[in-house]
Design an enzyme around this catalytic site. Structure first.
Site: not given
Length: 486
Positions: A94, A253
């Site tokens: 996103r 991440d």
């Protein structure tokens, strides 16, 4: 739609140099964009005119819907260990990297969106973000910057005019953030998993050039890159721990190569001191508790080392040996950074014996945990005690005999209260105040949010009338939980 190129020079270094690690993509349209907050000072640092950013064209840049001709926005690819489980393909589900800008100091900075719509990495997500979580990232990241802790920055939050479905329908928003880069441990995990050594080398060389140029001249530049990331993360996590920051989702991440704090999802600041504190609603086993953060950082760095092994040495056994040796530097570097921070927080003199200092720190934290003392208030109260107000800190504890004994030994060292006040904040984004401000903002009143931003971006300043911003959460606030916002 495009904006005039004389308003912004938007470069595409990552998009062109590491095309294998991204997908060209465009932001979704915004039905009724409304600028909620703009960081004027950061805009000026980036060479952007704040007044122009408030225009329809400027808001188009901030939402990715109106970019300069030639801009190459991309969704970045990366892998990651999420709560210990490996996911080979995550990426910006996103988010979009619009490109890079050159700031007033000549540094390259990423201009990046969050909540700009679904990308090929979205998996089951809707690619959108709600106003509350984006304002949370704005206020917390800017508070971290004001505290001197390396972090991504927040440039703006724009309401999109679109409703976002979570547990209920919420107003949608896009966050525009700025970073030295968005290279993560997960970026290297993704590149390594492809088996393409040339790609991994290009990524590592890109990281060296952008963040750790001193590594380029080393005998083993990619090992030197790893050494630099180890040092940066040791310093960063020690800084988190010193102010009581709980990241909440330290997946690989979410660990940068630059050493900047990134991805303020279920983050929070400690109220009562307790190493086992967990705020994230999805961290059921306490993997990312406050006290576990140094351990998790070391674990994440081990995953980076694994990804870099092919570049460290052609002989895998030798590469492992070198990587393990380098990783071994994390604990002493973290300990040194943590000890230095705590010595300063307690105003201890430079010549004080390390063993005495360590004992004082360790004993204080035991007392603070036992009495559930508010982490932020404690150190300002101790500074007042060092100025002669004996009850300022004493009244925070339950074990008066033990704290009196500790205080006598601490005061005997000659602590410097002025030095303490320079490093111990009066104001952090206290959880109850953040929730109060976000609830009001979602309901259409940005006043509490704007006041909170003003307070926490001057964290060391005591100002009349702001006493409630320095006070612990009221008893009826209850157990706090945070959410990722997806």
């Amino acid at each position: 739609m495009s904006v005039t190129s004389d308003r912004i020079a938007l470069h595409g270094h990552f998009a062109s140099e590491l095309a294998d690690l991204s997908v060209p993509w465009q932001a979704e349209g915004t039905p009724d964009p409304q600028l909620l907050v703009l960081n004027d000072r950061l805009a000026a640092d980036l060479g952007l005119d704040p007044d122009w950013l408030r225009t329809p064209d400027g808001i188009g840049l901030l939402t990715g819907t109106a970019l300069p001709d030639g801009a190459t926005p991309v969704a970045q690819a990366y892998a990651g260990h999420q709560f210990g489980g490996y996911s080979p393909r995550l990426g910006d589900g996103r988010a979009l990297l619009l490109g890079e800008v050159v700031d007033a100091d000549g540094r390259l900075r990423d201009l990046h969106l969050k909540g700009s719509g679904r990308t090929p990495f979205a998996r089951g997500g809707d690619g959108l973000a709600a106003v509350g979580p984006m304002l949370r990232e704005y206020v917390v990241s800017e508070a971290m910057h004001a505290l001197g802790i390396p972090t991504t920055r927040s440039l703006a939050v724009v309401a999109t005019g679109r409703r976002v479905r979570r547990d209920e329908l919420l107003p949608g928003a896009v966050l525009t953030r700025v970073a030295s880069s968005h290279l993560r441990v997960g970026s290297f995990q993704y590149a390594a998993a492809t088996g393409d050594r040339a790609l991994l080398t290009r990524l590592a060389d890109h990281a060296i050039a952008r963040h750790h140029p001193q590594a380029a001249g080393a005998a083993r530049p990619h090992l030197a890159l790893f050494d630099a990331v180890v040092a940066a993360q040791a310093s960063l996590v020690a800084a988190w721990m010193s102010v009581g920051f709980v990241h909440g989702v330290m997946n690989t991440d979410n660990m940068t190569i630059s050493g900047e704090t990134i991805d303020y999802g279920p983050c929070a600041f400690l109220d009562a001191f307790d190493p086992a504190t967990v705020y994230s609603s999805i961290d059921h086993d306490g993997r990312y508790s406050y006290g576990n953060q140094p351990v998790v950082a070391e674990w994440n760095l081990a995953r980076l080392a694994e990804a870099l092994l092919p570049l460290i040495d052609d002989d895998q056994d030798r590469a492992v040996e070198l990587a393990v040796e380098s990783l071994g530097a994390f604990r002493p570097q973290y300990s040194a950074a943590w000890s230095a921070a705590m010595r300063t927080k307690l105003g201890l003199p430079a010549g004080l014996d390390d063993a005495v200092a360590t004992t004082l720190v360790d004993e204080l934290l035991v007392l603070a945990e036992r009495s559930q003392v508010d982490h932020t208030s404690l150190y300002r109260a101790l500074a007042a005690s060092a100025r002669g107000d004996a009850d300022a800190a004493r009244g925070l504890f339950l074990d008066l005999r033990d704290v009196d004994d500790w205080s006598a030994r601490w005061l005997a060292t000659g602590p410097d209260p002025d030095a303490m006040d320079r490093v111990n904040p009066v104001h952090v984004p206290r959880n109850h105040l953040v929730e109060e401000a976000l609830d009001a903002a979602v309901a259409g009143d940005l006043g509490p949010f704007e006041r909170l931003v003003d307070v926490v971006t001057s964290p060391y300043e005591t100002r009349p009338g702001l006493e409630r911003y320095a006070a612990p959460a009221p008893d009826d606030f209850g157990r706090y939980r945070t959410f990722c916002g997806t």
